[in-house]
Scaffold this motif. Sequence first.
Motif, PDB file in Angstrom:
ATOM      1  N   VAL A 152       0.663  -1.026   0.118  1.00 29.63           N
ATOM      2  CA  VAL A 152      -0.069  -0.159  -0.119  1.00 29.63           C
ATOM      3  C   VAL A 152       0.713   1.255  -0.070  1.00 29.63           C
ATOM      4  O   VAL A 152       1.732   1.456   0.929  1.00 29.63           O
ATOM      5  N   ARG A 153       0.749   2.142  -0.978  1.00 25.27           N
ATOM      6  CA  ARG A 153       1.579   3.328  -0.815  1.00 25.27           C
ATOM      7  C   ARG A 153       1.136   4.365  -0.098  1.00 25.27           C
ATOM      8  O   ARG A 153       1.912   4.901   0.330  1.00 25.27           O
ATOM      9  N   GLY A 154      -0.085   4.598  -0.006  1.00 27.51           N
ATOM     10  CA  GLY A 154      -0.550   5.589   1.111  1.00 27.51           C
ATOM     11  C   GLY A 154       0.009   7.024   0.723  1.00 27.51           C
ATOM     12  O   GLY A 154      -0.111   7.435  -0.361  1.00 27.51           O
ATOM     13  N   LEU A 155       0.659   7.398   1.796  1.00 24.28           N
ATOM     14  CA  LEU A 155       1.156   8.847   1.750  1.00 24.28           C
ATOM     15  C   LEU A 155       2.774   8.674   1.091  1.00 24.28           C
ATOM     16  O   LEU A 155       3.413   9.929   1.207  1.00 24.28           O
ATOM     17  N   GLY A 156       3.293   7.457   1.045  1.00 24.52           N
ATOM     18  CA  GLY A 156       4.596   7.401   1.088  1.00 24.52           C
ATOM     19  C   GLY A 156       5.521   7.626   2.345  1.00 24.52           C
ATOM     20  O   GLY A 156       4.829   7.725   3.334  1.00 24.52           O
ATOM     21  N   PRO A 157       6.867   7.526   2.483  1.00 23.57           N
ATOM     22  CA  PRO A 157       7.631   7.742   3.629  1.00 23.57           C
ATOM     23  C   PRO A 157       7.498   9.022   4.196  1.00 23.57           C
ATOM     24  O   PRO A 157       7.673   9.952   3.220  1.00 23.57           O
ATOM     25  N   ILE A 158       7.370   9.023   5.513  1.00 20.12           N
ATOM     26  CA  ILE A 158       7.137  10.141   6.180  1.00 20.12           C
ATOM     27  C   ILE A 158       8.254  10.296   7.189  1.00 20.12           C
ATOM     28  O   ILE A 158       8.373   9.264   8.025  1.00 20.12           O
ATOM     29  N   ASP A 159       9.161  11.299   7.294  1.00 19.34           N
ATOM     30  CA  ASP A 159       9.750  11.652   8.348  1.00 19.34           C
ATOM     31  C   ASP A 159       9.440  12.202   9.587  1.00 19.34           C
ATOM     32  O   ASP A 159       8.521  13.218   9.336  1.00 19.34           O
ATOM     33  N   HIS A 160       9.496  11.827  10.799  1.00 19.88           N
ATOM     34  CA  HIS A 160       8.704  12.202  11.921  1.00 19.88           C
ATOM     35  C   HIS A 160       9.367  11.936  13.199  1.00 19.88           C
ATOM     36  O   HIS A 160      10.129  10.997  13.181  1.00 19.88           O
ATOM     37  N   SER A 161       8.961  12.512  14.280  1.00 19.07           N
ATOM     38  CA  SER A 161       9.381  12.217  15.532  1.00 19.07           C
ATOM     39  C   SER A 161       7.993  11.529  16.344  1.00 19.07           C
ATOM     40  O   SER A 161       7.955  10.573  16.646  1.00 19.07           O
ATOM     41  N   GLU A 162       7.040  12.585  16.431  1.00 18.82           N
ATOM     42  CA  GLU A 162       5.681  12.300  17.140  1.00 18.82           C
ATOM     43  C   GLU A 162       4.718  12.030  16.090  1.00 18.82           C
ATOM     44  O   GLU A 162       4.681  13.095  14.834  1.00 18.82           O
ATOM     45  N   TYR A 163       3.929  11.172  15.928  1.00 20.99           N
ATOM     46  CA  TYR A 163       3.071  11.023  14.812  1.00 20.99           C
ATOM     47  C   TYR A 163       1.550   9.993  15.118  1.00 20.99           C
ATOM     48  O   TYR A 163       1.852   9.425  16.459  1.00 20.99           O
ATOM     49  N   TYR A 164       0.878  10.199  14.202  1.00 18.26           N
ATOM     50  CA  TYR A 164      -0.559   9.209  14.736  1.00 18.26           C
ATOM     51  C   TYR A 164      -0.724   8.601  13.458  1.00 18.26           C
ATOM     52  O   TYR A 164      -0.663   9.233  12.247  1.00 18.26           O
ATOM     53  N   ASN A 165      -1.483   7.447  13.593  1.00 15.48           N
ATOM     54  CA  ASN A 165      -2.043   6.730  12.552  1.00 15.48           C
ATOM     55  C   ASN A 165      -3.277   6.091  12.866  1.00 15.48           C
ATOM     56  O   ASN A 165      -3.325   5.450  13.746  1.00 15.48           O
ATOM     57  N   GLU A 166      -4.268   6.074  11.935  1.00 15.26           N
ATOM     58  CA  GLU A 166      -5.633   5.414  12.047  1.00 15.26           C
ATOM     59  C   GLU A 166      -5.944   4.947  10.656  1.00 15.26           C
ATOM     60  O   GLU A 166      -5.781   5.365   9.646  1.00 15.26           O
ATOM     61  N   VAL A 167      -6.166   3.417  10.745  1.00 17.95           N
ATOM     62  CA  VAL A 167      -6.638   2.822   9.464  1.00 17.95           C
ATOM     63  C   VAL A 167      -7.950   1.961   9.580  1.00 17.95           C
ATOM     64  O   VAL A 167      -8.129   1.507  10.553  1.00 17.95           O
ATOM     65  N   ALA A 168      -8.823   2.195   8.402  1.00 23.06           N
ATOM     66  CA  ALA A 168     -10.168   1.710   8.512  1.00 23.06           C
ATOM     67  C   ALA A 168     -10.030   0.802   7.201  1.00 23.06           C
ATOM     68  O   ALA A 168      -9.498   0.994   6.073  1.00 23.06           O
ATOM     69  N   LEU A 169     -10.745  -0.570   7.287  1.00 22.55           N
ATOM     70  CA  LEU A 169     -10.779  -1.319   6.115  1.00 22.55           C
ATOM     71  C   LEU A 169     -12.075  -1.597   5.719  1.00 22.55           C
ATOM     72  O   LEU A 169     -13.152  -1.942   6.585  1.00 22.55           O
ATOM     73  N   ASP A 170     -12.447  -1.524   4.600  1.00 24.37           N
ATOM     74  CA  ASP A 170     -13.930  -1.840   3.980  1.00 24.37           C
ATOM     75  C   ASP A 170     -13.842  -2.696   2.785  1.00 24.37           C
ATOM     76  O   ASP A 170     -12.861  -2.696   2.170  1.00 24.37           O
ATOM     77  N   VAL A 171     -14.909  -3.111   2.436  1.00 20.32           N
ATOM     78  CA  VAL A 171     -15.162  -3.687   0.971  1.00 20.32           C
ATOM     79  C   VAL A 171     -16.134  -2.905   0.372  1.00 20.32           C
ATOM     80  O   VAL A 171     -17.332  -2.748   0.424  1.00 20.32           O
ATOM     81  N   LEU A 172     -15.864  -2.542  -1.222  1.00 21.33           N
ATOM     82  CA  LEU A 172     -16.835  -1.840  -2.135  1.00 21.33           C
ATOM     83  C   LEU A 172     -16.548  -2.286  -3.400  1.00 21.33           C
ATOM     84  O   LEU A 172     -15.545  -2.389  -3.898  1.00 21.33           O
ATOM     85  N   HIS A 173     -17.845  -2.695  -3.936  1.00 22.46           N
ATOM     86  CA  HIS A 173     -17.811  -3.233  -5.152  1.00 22.46           C
ATOM     87  C   HIS A 173     -16.932  -4.376  -5.511  1.00 22.46           C
ATOM     88  O   HIS A 173     -16.156  -4.407  -6.390  1.00 22.46           O
TER      89      HIS A 173
END
Length: 359
Positions: A305-326
Amino acid sequence: MRSPTLDRPSRATAPDEPVPEARTSAPASPAANLWRWDRGDGQWGDRLARQRTLTTDQGTYELRYLALAPAGEHPQDQRFGIVHFDGSGKLRWQAELGKHFVATGAMVRAGELIHATHHSAISSGAHVSTIDATSGQVRWTVELAALGPISHSQYHNETQIELDDRGLVIYGNEAQGAYTEVLDPKSGKQLGLSRPDPRFVGLVWEGKGPSEPFAAPGPAELVVGSTRYVLAGSDDRQAPARLARMDGPETVWTLPLRSRGSCTHAAMRVVDAELWVALYCAFASGVELFAVDTASGTRVREVGVRGLGPIDHSEYYNEVALDVLHGHVVVRGREAAGRYIEIVDPAVGASRVGLTFRD
């Protein structure tokens, strides 16, 4: 700042420019089967997908009109191209790429070359040129196959461009549809052309906005009838997390996963006979997506999954949801640096559409 008019640099046309027949056909190609669009101003990795200004240690490159149309000339005759200023703001060169009515485009730099799309924003089709960043010489120019000629009264036409392991990749988004076209960056020869499922191209972000707080994820569990799929992490960074299927009190199988210590979270969905798992850390960027056979617990496929690509960070937050469509797996990621939607075809385990939403 307007530049003075200079002599047009010599222009070389690619000897293997696509033949006319290529404009009326749209072969699906493995080299071009991902359509990706950035709806914000951020980066895809270290490349900007739709940028019209490049700032480097050699100065600034601008994709723009080279001069206003003289009095009495139609605006369609305005020359469009790239202008290069050095670090002191002095004009070094300008390269004409064409004459487009309501011109626009995007560019990307790779070493000593600049690759640029250029076209009308209100008409179909586009051209791509490669320019020497030092001299301004146009190495080659080709016309994209894109969607082919389209008759219209009102229209819109946008392009984004990047360079990856497939080649020079152009993403087109027109009023009549979208396409991905891949060119050989050395010659401009077409390597692939495909058009994505239109049901996914127009998706918009639904859910939490950028200003809403990130929630601490709870235990990862998916209930399907009397079956539970449970992900259990471990505080011991040396111990693997474990994914388990439980039918009532009975554990049917257990699958060890790569250890992330206490930073192991997941979203899950069942598609046919496969359990799709989006494994991520709530305090780091990215996601790992894979499918598990629901009967045996065997890991059967993975998708990058490419998403946003590589991110340089120290503090970070991440949420992921998964669905099915068509019948497709939809990954919705919300990170500190932005949000994205990625559409995965579960039959082949490959991304088909990727949309990023920047703030």
